[in-house]
Design a protein around this motif. Sequence first.
Motif, short mmCIF file in Angstrom:
data_model
loop_
_atom_site.label_atom_id
_atom_site.label_comp_id
_atom_site.label_asym_id
_atom_site.label_seq_id
_atom_site.Cartn_x
_atom_site.Cartn_y
_atom_site.Cartn_z
N ARG A 1 2.05 2.23 -3.27
CA ARG A 1 0.93 2.58 -4.16
C ARG A 1 0.54 1.41 -5.06
N LEU B 1 -4.99 0.60 4.39
CA LEU B 1 -5.31 1.40 3.20
C LEU B 1 -5.54 2.86 3.56
N ALA C 1 0.83 -1.21 0.00
CA ALA C 1 0.00 0.00 0.00
C ALA C 1 0.86 1.25 0.00
N ARG D 1 -3.25 6.46 2.55
CA ARG D 1 -3.98 7.46 1.76
C ARG D 1 -4.73 6.86 0.58
N HIS D 2 -5.24 5.66 0.77
CA HIS D 2 -6.09 5.03 -0.23
C HIS D 2 -7.46 4.82 0.41
N VAL E 1 -1.95 -0.91 -4.63
CA VAL E 1 -3.10 -1.21 -3.78
C VAL E 1 -3.69 -2.58 -4.10
N ARG F 1 -10.35 3.21 -1.66
CA ARG F 1 -10.28 1.75 -1.74
C ARG F 1 -10.65 1.11 -0.41
#
Length: 538
Positions: A197, A228, A194, A232-233, A199, A236
Amino acid sequence: MGRLRFLKYLERIPQKSNLSFSSNSLKSTTIFIAKGQTLILNSTPSRKISPGSLSNHHLNSYRSVHVTSDETQVSIDTEKKDPPNAQIERICKIVLSNTSNVESSLDVASIEVSPTLVLEVLKRLSNAGVLALSFFRWAEKQKGFKYSTESYNALIESLGKVKQFKLIWDLVSEMKRKKLLTKDTFALISRRYARARRVNEAIDAFEKMDKFGLKHELPDFNRLIDTLCKSRHVERAQEVFEKMKMRRFDPDIKSYTILLEGWGQQKNLLSMNEVYREMKDDGFEPDVVSYGIMINAHCSAKRYDEAVELFREMEAKNCKPSPHIFCTLINGLGSEKRLSEALQFFVQSQKRGFEPEAPTYNAVVGAYCWSMRINDAYRMMDEMRKCGIGPNSRTYDIVLHHLIKAGRTEEAYSVFKRMSRKPGTEPTVSTYEIIVRMFCYKAQVDMAMRIWDEMKARGVLPVMHMYSTLIISLCHEDKLDDACKYFQEMLDIGIRPPGQLFSNLKQALRDEGMEETAVVLAQKIDKLRKTPLVDRGQ
């Protein structure tokens, strides 16, 4: 490279220190203040909640506010008694001084290996995957070595930072054969994917747990959502949450607080409020954790009046504020130079009878520094000594940051030298980054290199952003041989240089007619990308 262009480039290099001086910044752990303690000249402390594992009570959702971005989410500590620091530092110095021949250098060093020693050295080498792997392969051949889940996880963490995922999965296979594989291992791998990046791979790593005989449970989904969000996802994470609700598990309050915090850290108050409404619709009433997250989110978005309103709302509902909530408000208001209001919250927190703690005082120090009342910050540090709670290296980092920001660089260097001499306040990599960057900005690159050497002599490993700052500064000063030396050192450790860094170094080399050197470095970078760091042992 022109001076102005050089400074602008330095400003673009992220500061990877674990300091962030916004309302969301000096968050630490629970804020505690002693009964009957007198308040000196508008003193203002702050607080910290202990970072626990996600499997514990959902109060642990606070930990992300306090744990730095590069800290491991799952514990890799195993034994209570640490080996002597001197022995750990000695090994790290040997490894750092012999990056191309680690094993033979250690062979002649007469080192007695223990499981605790191996683990502590691996954690020290967390930012140097190639060296960590070399040390591990040497250590496993020594008498006294014992394979453990914790040492494997520490190695996986360091390899993940340099994106060596093929090697990581080889280690997972080893762990399975040795019956050392746990859910924590997969959580670490998901986290590193993660952060890189990647993901989809992070989610795939989570799904692979089943194939290795580890059954998914609700806490595992919560940990994935948390991973996640921290990376900063959040979108998702929200998708995973929705699928979790539809397919397998009913979310608990921890699931909701993780998403609240994720959207809050993105300063997306609209989405945060939607999650909050959904949480209430599912029958979960806001508690101290939920309020703390929302107050923190409003402070991060500089909506301090609304944060204070939420504080009043929770008190009206007889939901008692935690030390962390006071800490959040003190930090936020202090960073906005609303010092008197911050101090009012300190007075309120003091009346709750909390015990004094370093994070509390660190927040006061930060509040004074934001208002450039440095003498009052020093006075608070004296008060910390009287209470026996510091100051610690973080306290000094706060002061150094603000002194440098105010252009008081000589005073900053004096403070740095003072902390370096005192036991318990030894500079961390964060401190060294602050000072190296200061000297680079002042075009005193020789001093920056001197500090760098002091850092390595203490066994502290530099991080990528420090290399970037120093190398660009050396290019600006036309010290290209030194720039190439540090660039090569960076590659030897296994750190992949940012594209912009190499682009600047390559241009500087070409300008000086050193194109052949640029080509050689490019080939080495390409090799680092395409090949494993070190041949695997068995």
